[in-house]
Each structure stands twice: as C-alpha cells, then as structure tokens.
Design an enzyme around this catalytic site. Sequence first.
Site, PDB file in Angstrom:
ATOM      1  CG  ASP A   1      -1.894   0.920   1.425  1.00  0.00           C
ATOM      2  OD1 ASP A   1      -2.822   1.132   2.170  1.00  0.00           O
ATOM      3  OD2 ASP A   1      -1.919   1.868   0.376  1.00  0.00           O
ATOM      4  CG  HIS A   2       0.995   4.238  -1.843  1.00  0.00           C
ATOM      5  ND1 HIS A   2       0.091   4.182  -2.780  1.00  0.00           N
ATOM      6  CD2 HIS A   2       2.297   3.945  -2.658  1.00  0.00           C
ATOM      7  CE1 HIS A   2       0.669   3.924  -4.118  1.00  0.00           C
ATOM      8  NE2 HIS A   2       1.913   3.747  -3.934  1.00  0.00           N
TER       9      HIS A   2
ATOM     10  CE  LYS B   1      -8.334   3.633   4.065  1.00  0.00           C
ATOM     11  NZ  LYS B   1      -7.767   3.600   5.371  1.00  0.00           N
ATOM     12  CG  HIS B   2      -3.331   3.959  -3.010  1.00  0.00           C
ATOM     13  ND1 HIS B   2      -2.482   5.030  -2.746  1.00  0.00           N
ATOM     14  CD2 HIS B   2      -4.678   4.571  -3.057  1.00  0.00           C
ATOM     15  CE1 HIS B   2      -2.975   6.035  -2.570  1.00  0.00           C
ATOM     16  NE2 HIS B   2      -4.393   5.877  -2.851  1.00  0.00           N
ATOM     17  CB  ILE B   3      -5.587  -3.262  -2.429  1.00  0.00           C
ATOM     18  CG1 ILE B   3      -6.234  -2.610  -1.286  1.00  0.00           C
ATOM     19  CG2 ILE B   3      -5.190  -4.427  -2.270  1.00  0.00           C
ATOM     20  CD1 ILE B   3      -7.488  -3.351  -1.390  1.00  0.00           C
TER      21      ILE B   3
END
Lengths: 479, 544, 181
Positions: B323-324, B477-479
Amino acid sequence: MIMKTITSFALAAPLALVALAPVTASAQEFSKELIDKGRYLATASDCVACHTNHAGGKPMAGGLPMSSPVGTIMSTNITPSKQFGIGNYTEAQFADAVRKGVRGDGANLYPAMPYVSYSNMTDEDIHALYAYFMQGVQPVDEKAPETSLPFPMNIRASMMGWNMLFRPNEMHKDDPAQSAEWNRGRYLAEGAAHCSTCHTPRGALMQEQKDLNLTGSQIGPWFAPDITNDKVHGIGTWTQEELVTYLKTGRLDHRAQAAGSMAEAISYSFQHLTDPDLNAIATYVRSVPSANATQASAPTRFDQGKAGNELAAFRGRNYAEGIKGDQAGAALYTANCASCHGYNAQGTTDGYYPSLFHNAATAGDNPTNVIAAILYGVDRHTKGGHVFMPPFGDQPNTVNALSNVEVASLSNFLLKDYGNAKLTVTPEDVQVIRQGGPSSQLVLFARIGMGAGAAAALIVLGAAVWLFRRKRAQTQTAA
Amino acid sequence: MVTKNSADVVIVGTGVVGVVIAEQLLDAGHSVLMIEAGPRVSRAEVVENWRNAPLGVKGDTSVAYPPRPWAPHPTGAEKPENAYLQFTGPDAYDQTFIRYAGGSTWHWAGTSWRLTPEDMRLNSLYGVGRDWAFDYDTLEPYYVRTEHKLGICGPSDRAQQWPQTGARSADYPMPALPFSPGEVRFTDVVKTLGYNNIPVSQARNSGMPYDGRPACCANNNCVPVCPVAAKYDAETALHRLEKKGVTLLVDSVVYQVETNAQNKIEAVSYYDQHKQSHRITGKLFVLACNGLENPKLLLMSKDDRNPNGVANSSDQVGRNMMDHPARSFTVTTKDPYWSGVGPVVNSGIMQTSQGSFRSEHAGAYFRYNNFARNRFVTFAALKKGLVGKALDEEIRRMTACTADIVAAHEILADPNNRLTLSDKKDWLGLPKPSIHYDVGDYVRKSWEAYSQPIGKQIAEAMGAVDIKISPKFNNSKHIMGGTIMGKDASNSVVDVDCRSHDHENLFIPGGGAMAAGACGNSTITMVALALKAGDAIVDQMRGA
Amino acid sequence: MTRQSNDPNGKLMMSRRGMLLSGATLLAGSMAASLCPGMALAAVDAGAQSRFMQLSNLLIDHRLNPDVGARIAETATGQYTNFAGMLDAIIAIAEKKQAKTVEEFFGDIPEGELKDFAHWVIFAWYSGCSSEKRDAKVFTYEEALTFKTTSDVVTIPSYGISGPNLWTRPNVPLSAPMPRF
C-alpha cells in the site's frame, strides 16, 4: 445519435415520377469572397446541423436520422462528391433543391428540408451558396443511407400536390414601409434561419399555420415556444439586446436557455452570425404579433417560482425509503440534480448551471421541456464553452436511468416548487417524450384515405363492368 | 455466445479493471459475462447516503456504501469482533474498498500518477525491492491509452508534468484543473524550499464534458462519490457495457475457481444472496477483484492439482501485500489558506519520491489535501464553548487556516506481508482474509530521516502555529501486491500480461500484479495493466 | 474582485428580532407549522415548536429555517425531559436582560442543565446533528450553519460552485466581512 425532429411531411395521391438525367455542373472557378459569402449564408441556413451525422460523420455528408411523426428521414450527402453528393448539380438544379424541394433527378424532397422557408432566397444568395457547396466544402465520397418512410409517404411524387398547396415560391421582396434592418431580419428569419419551421404550429396536413405564426409548436420531444411579441405568452418582455444575447450565447440568465434543436441552431448557426444580422433578426421577430394576444400583464414563463427546498422533510432519513413517499420528487431532485442546480434550485452564481426558477424550462404552458431536459440533457457549443447537461434517460451515458414514474415525480416537483404549478405530468406523458414526441396519425389516415379511394374506385369499376356485361347480355338477347 | 451461465470470457469483478477489459473484449466481438459480488446501486442513492450521514462520520467513506451481508467490505461502523479483515503483525493492513458494481473507483480521488522509469527498476538501481518485469517504455503506450480512456487531465507545461524522466508520447486529453487559494499559496511556499507543487494528474473532466460525462463543477465531494460523474468511476461504464451486450450478474459472490484435468480453468462458482450455488463456464477467465479479494479467492480454490490454491505453484499468492503507508500533518496557520475549492486532491510534490537515497529508505510524495475543512473544525470550535460572533469567526478562521498535508511512502515487496485465510467465516461461510503486515524499516527509516523532517519544514514555511502529526502510519487504500508479476514462475504469480504462470486461460490484472508501487496512487497503473492484459486476451482468443 | 455570497437563501427565513420581543411568536409558530406540510410533528406541538424557534433565534443571531427547527425540536423533545421548561427558563433570562444579541445574555445562563442545553441547541444548528457520534440524528446538512460562515469561499461538499474550471477565487483575508446569513 441526435435524432432531429421534423413535423412536416407529405400527403397526396401518387403521381408518375419524371426522371431527369443529371446535367454536368459547370467547372467554373468561384472567387474566395463569393465562397465566403456562401459559407456565411450556409451557416445562417444551418445546413450543417441536419446534413451532418454529429456522432462522428463528416460535415455535410448526410446520414443524420431525423425522427418525424411519420417515420425516420435521413439527411443527404450535399458535399460536392460527384458520385454520392451534389458534385454534378448545375446551379439551376441547386436552386430548385433549395427553393423548390426538387432534387437533381427531379424527385421531390420531404419538407424535413425547409425549402418552404428557403424559397425566399435571392438569386444572388443562391449563387453564393452554390459556390460554397461546389468549392468550399470537402467532397465526401461516401453514400448516405436512404430514407424509407412507410407507404404511401415513400412515394416522393406525392409531395407535388402538397407543394402546390403549401410552397410559397416567392422570392423575398423588401417591404418599403419597413426599415432596411427589419427587411434584412425578415429575409433571414423567414428564410435562412427558418424560425417558423419549429416555432409555428402545423395543421392536419403538416403545413405551417401562417395565421398562428411563431406562437409555438411541439417539435418531437421538445416544445419550441411562442416567440411572438406577446407580453405574456411570447417574448414581448425581452429587449432587443436580450434577444440578441440569447441568439449569440444560447441563454438569457434567469429567463431561458436553448436545448434540443435550438441548442444546435445556436451552436452551428446563430452564434456565428454578425451583430448587424442578429439585430436585424431580433428587430423582425420582435415585430411579429401573436394571434392569441393577451392582456398586458400576467405572469410569464420567465418569472415563475423562487428559491427554496423541502430538505427538512427527508434529510437524515433513509434515501431508498424517502423516494417511495410523498417527498419522492424533492428527494429525486436533491439526489440527481441539486449538485449542479443547487439545493435551492438557485444554480451557480456564474449562471453556467441555471436556476430552475425564473426559467422558461419549468414554466411553459406545457411540461414538454421539463421532461425533455431531464431525459435528454442539454448540449450546446458556444464561444463561451461547451454547455453540457448529461441525460437521465436510457442512453449509454445516462447518469441515472430514471423511470417514467421517477421522471414524472421529479417533473411535478420542479413545476410545483419552481415553475408553472398548474401543470402536472404523468408517467404516460414521460413515455411520449421518451419515444421522441407525439407520433402522427397521418400514415394511418393516408392509408385509410387511399383505401377508401381504392375501394371507391373498385366499386365504380365493378359497377362499370356489371353494367357493360348487362348491356352485352341485353344486346345479345335483343338480337 | 452468452447463455445465462456461460460466455467466451468470464470476468469476476466490475471495478475499473474489469470494465476496461470487458469493453476491449466486447469491442473485439467476444461474449462477456461479468460477476459482481455486491449490488448495483444508483449514484443518487450513494450521494444521498453520504449527505444523510452525520457530520462527524462523513470522513468514513463506507457510510455511503453500506455493504450487503453476502459481500462484506470493511466499514468504519463494524465492531472489532465482526470485522471483515483480520490483522496480524505490527501494522494493520486496514483498507477501504467497495464491493458494489463499479468497485472502488466509486470513492477514489481520481489521482493518476504514472510510475517513473526508476520506480520500475528499484532493484537494479538501488538494490532493494523488485524490478518490474518490463520497463517504462513498454508501459508508456498503455498509460496514454489509460489517460484517454478514463479522461485524465494534466498540465501541458513539461516542467509541471510527472514523471520528469521518461517519455510522454501524447498530451493529456484535458488541461489541469484550477487550484484552490490554499494550493496557490502552498505552491508559492514550497517553492521557496525548492519543491515544485504540481497539478495532480487526475481522472476528472477538466473544463469540458468528456466521454458523455459532464465537467467538474468543484463540488469537492470526489471522495466518497462524485455526484455528477465528472470524476471517472467504473459505474459510468456499466450502462454502456450493457448496451454493448455484456451479461452482468450482481449480488453474486464467486467462491471457487475450478480447474480441469489439463489444469486450465473450467468454471467459476458463485453464491447468490440466497446462498444458492451456481456455476459459470467459459473459455477464458479474468479475476478483477484487485489485490485483496483476488488472492483470497485463489487460496479458497485449492484443489488436488493446486494444493496451495489455484495459480499458486509459486506460493506467492497472497504475499507481497503493499500500500502507501501515510502520515499526515494537520497544520494550523496564522494566515488563511482556504482548502476546499475544486477537487479534493488537486496538487502535490512528487519529486521527493525520487533519488539515490532509495537504496537506504523509502521515497515520499507530499500531497495537499484539498477537502473543505468545515467538518474537520466545527466540533472543536463548538467544544470551546463559543457563541455568537466569536463562534462564527472561530469556525471561519479554522476552516480557512487549517490544512492537511499527507506524506505517502513507497513500501517494498516483502513476501512476509501476506494474506492468508483466517478461520473466521463471513455471512456466506467463506473465510475472512487475514493479513500480516509490517511497513518495514525501509519506510520507518524514511519517516525518521526524511519525510518527517521535510513535512515539518514545509509546515513551518506555511506559517504553522500548530502542527498535529498522525501518530502512526495509515493506509492509503491502494491495494497492491497479492498476485505479483514476474518473469520467473517460481517467485511470481503472473507474467508480463498478467496471465497466470500456471493456467494459460486465467488472467489476474490489476494492483495485485504490481511489483513495486512507488509513492503515487496505483489506479492508472492498474488500468494500464488491464489494457495490456486485454490486448493479450484478444490476441489469445484470436489464436484460440 | 468582489465575491458574491454563494448562499442563496432568502425567502424561507423569518426575521429575527422584530417578531420575537414584540410577542409575535404565535405568528412564527403558525408559519413554522404551515411550512412543514408532510412532516410528522406529532411529538412537538405548535406552541413548543414556536418557543423553540424563539429560543434558537435568541441563541443564534442568524436567519434560521423553521423546518430545520422543527426537526431539531422533535429530537430535543425526546432527548430532554424538561424541554419545555428549559425553553421557558432561557427565554426568560434573555427577556429579563432585554438582550438583542446572544452575547448580552449567554453568560447569565447558569452552569449545568440549562447551559448544556443552550450549547446543544447551538451545536444542533451549526453542525446539523444531535452529536458528533456515529449514531447522531441528522437535522440538516445543507443548512448547517458551519457552511454559512464560509459560503463566500468554500462550497458545501457535494454541491457545485461554478461552471467548468471557473472556480478560481482570491485568498480572502480574515479581516474580510463574514457572509451575511
């Protein structure tokens, strides 16, 4: 595809076609000035709006389907293509097409082509248009699809009788009692700009009712409103400058905005005309009286409604429940429309998103335009930018495919809270607009009429045969 | 030929990856059947769900998207004992994603940063993480197609573009969007520190309608939903796909991917909302549920031929979750900034994501959060006990004078960051996913030595009278990861076209395939991979 | 360049002061009731409703929408057993002071139940909710007063403010006047 809508069309007994061999056009070179003049006149006549399929078609190459009450008419390729366009037309043939509705091969055009209006054009202007179409337009060597209307409308020669009744065949003549500006305005408004094609109601045979000139007419799913100078039903409360502004930009804040075919007319035609010509058109149109002139002051379609909302009835409650109840219309408005048009329907301060009160769209004499705006949206290219409201019908790019019940509910909320509260909309009304507007019984009548005529002919024929045989028998008996 | 239970191509998931591939295949003349776990919901309902939510929870995007029992996704409201995602490890991999038709682009901000050439060669250049299996020049044409497909706007001035290295072979289809007053000020301030605050590449219609959708009207609601569809989200494709002949099954939760004796994919099975099982066959299958649900499904699908799960001969399915990791600086300034005019994420500093320091620690991207501040400051103002003019002025001052700067870090692919199946079950009886996650020293070192000092420096330059720093890393929320791409089938799940190494008729495009995620939001890269996979599928179907 | 207020409201709101101290509360009450057609006001009678609006207008020197007031009163009636009594008590304090602004009498409200209630009323109008929590009741979103304090610069999220790319506006200094609302 944009469905253009026309209401005029043909009815008459079929007559034999007379085919004319095409005559090769002269190969003369036209001057740049003449071509530019022709280009301007073509813009004023808005040829490109109908003769181009706006979903990716080339300019003037035809192929735009136009829904009429009697079927779909396809526009033709009028580029100078020799194989598929009008590249072989002489100027005389071009003039006959534009002013008389007769094609190069002698066949009749349907009055979807407003030759009834263009019949007022001067020879000089026809010459310039011809120059433009021969040398100012890119030839497109692609065949446009053919029109096929239901029988008997598909017999083009049936137009001849209609034309005898309803085509003026009169070139414009200045009225010496009027100013030069008025005369220019009349020439353009009645001719090239063909306002009456949409704004004048039509009779049973689909002809313009001249005595009701510019008092408004249904044009497919939209209603082209009364633009006479009547102060109540028309635009009598507008100033000259306001009408020019509307024609130039497609909108007049807190009054009205153009959608449907008028948006196209603004985009492709009016906004490109010179200020003197727009002023001339405005001068003429503002002189046209209404046959239904009314009292001096009464509410107009431009001053109805006020800012407000019904949010307190449903905010904080469940949306899915809310649109089943009494506030359905208000809830649908807030959910689908208010993000652009404001929670009090006030629009944005820059007017790009108009208020829905003080707006002719919600306060006309009939609810057609409210329903149509919801289902079809608005699409208007102006020098100020591209004005775009997405559709809420069944289109691929619909924001939300609203049902007839939802559109009716939403329309009734808009009419009640922001517009003409005397109107109501039923889901059936919505369905009519969704289908492209009221359809005409004309095909049916034509067929019944022909059937009755044919039956009458058969009876006469049968009687003649019977009489003949009887006479023969008598003769034989007598012998 | 589509029947109710079969099609040429079966796509699981109707998010941006699924709809993009579906359209490529429909346009190429194939029949497509899409299976979506969650419901089809109107934009109107989502917008109103959010407007109806209390001011204090409007930061929880899931309030606009209540999940269905059969298709759980994480929500802010769920009690810990009922939570869908299970966490182990020092950091919680807590995500927000939407199991609705249209997927998570319903609520994304639209941010579309391309990777840089260097981002794709971490191992070769800096000796850390993984290289991508192909270079930037290979991906670049797909970025262009993505930008035109979704309608991504950005600056035409080369100095303002990203990446600074690497080609941009076509202009953006639309220009950059105007900044808020806060962003204008922020740009000037960070320039004095040597940083360039550049317009975000974003999937938002700028100054004009695009693709039949209207232009942005600055309603500042992009997250959690664009009320007017000026922001691209996958829901906008659904009606058009239906007109093109797609078959769309909603409220249908795929729970098994079935292989045949040749170890090709034969079918998928799903439960409907009544817990009835159905089986869908096809020639080719695409899993488009992104990097969390895809590995979960593959692991659930173990069979005799694939004892570790379908597509998992490498044992990498579920591993390398990324993720980030982010930290925020909430800054109160002396003079007004005024966030909240325009879209919610509109500009940021990307240059800080690049450099040779990446051999030691992560890069970071600093974005200016352009959300309107009223809901963040109103309760604090009220708590002060103010009334009348003082209350009005306090709310106005705090709305104008607070800003949120977020530092988003890159994380390395670590096989120990891993999704497995927990023994907890969801409503359908399917295993809930468990994720073991540790952001790692690479990230923590960056925070200590690099991003926190830069953030503080920026805050001070902004004229901060108060700085609140988030106490731990939050997820962006960057899967990413979960079904990682590579050339070597022994340590990767998919090949350069996102085709499973193990099953030639199974494609797993999207965030899960990303070998490295750098600092910028992942969606544009996911879609580029989808287009690339779609091209490969079309070629493969032609040969089939 | 001058900025026009984005806040469009006008005709729904009743004026603050003139009606209240002259005893025209009955008028306010009947107006409130007539502006809330299909709403369930079973829990609040018109009298308590108009008293609540009277109190709200004393505590908040702005135009307040009686429809929203009805929603707040509905919850307050359920939440506060002594709702009517507290209304009367605080109104009495204001009237005793002949207060024309909230600042003139707010300090006189005794700490405890009355002051908490007064703060809650202000909270409800400004935030549009009954509390900060997840289970709060929502009375309004669009007309929450917090948004009106900044309506000249910032939008109410989910409502557009301009035509395409036309939202550039100046950085308004804190010294600029508060929008009128």
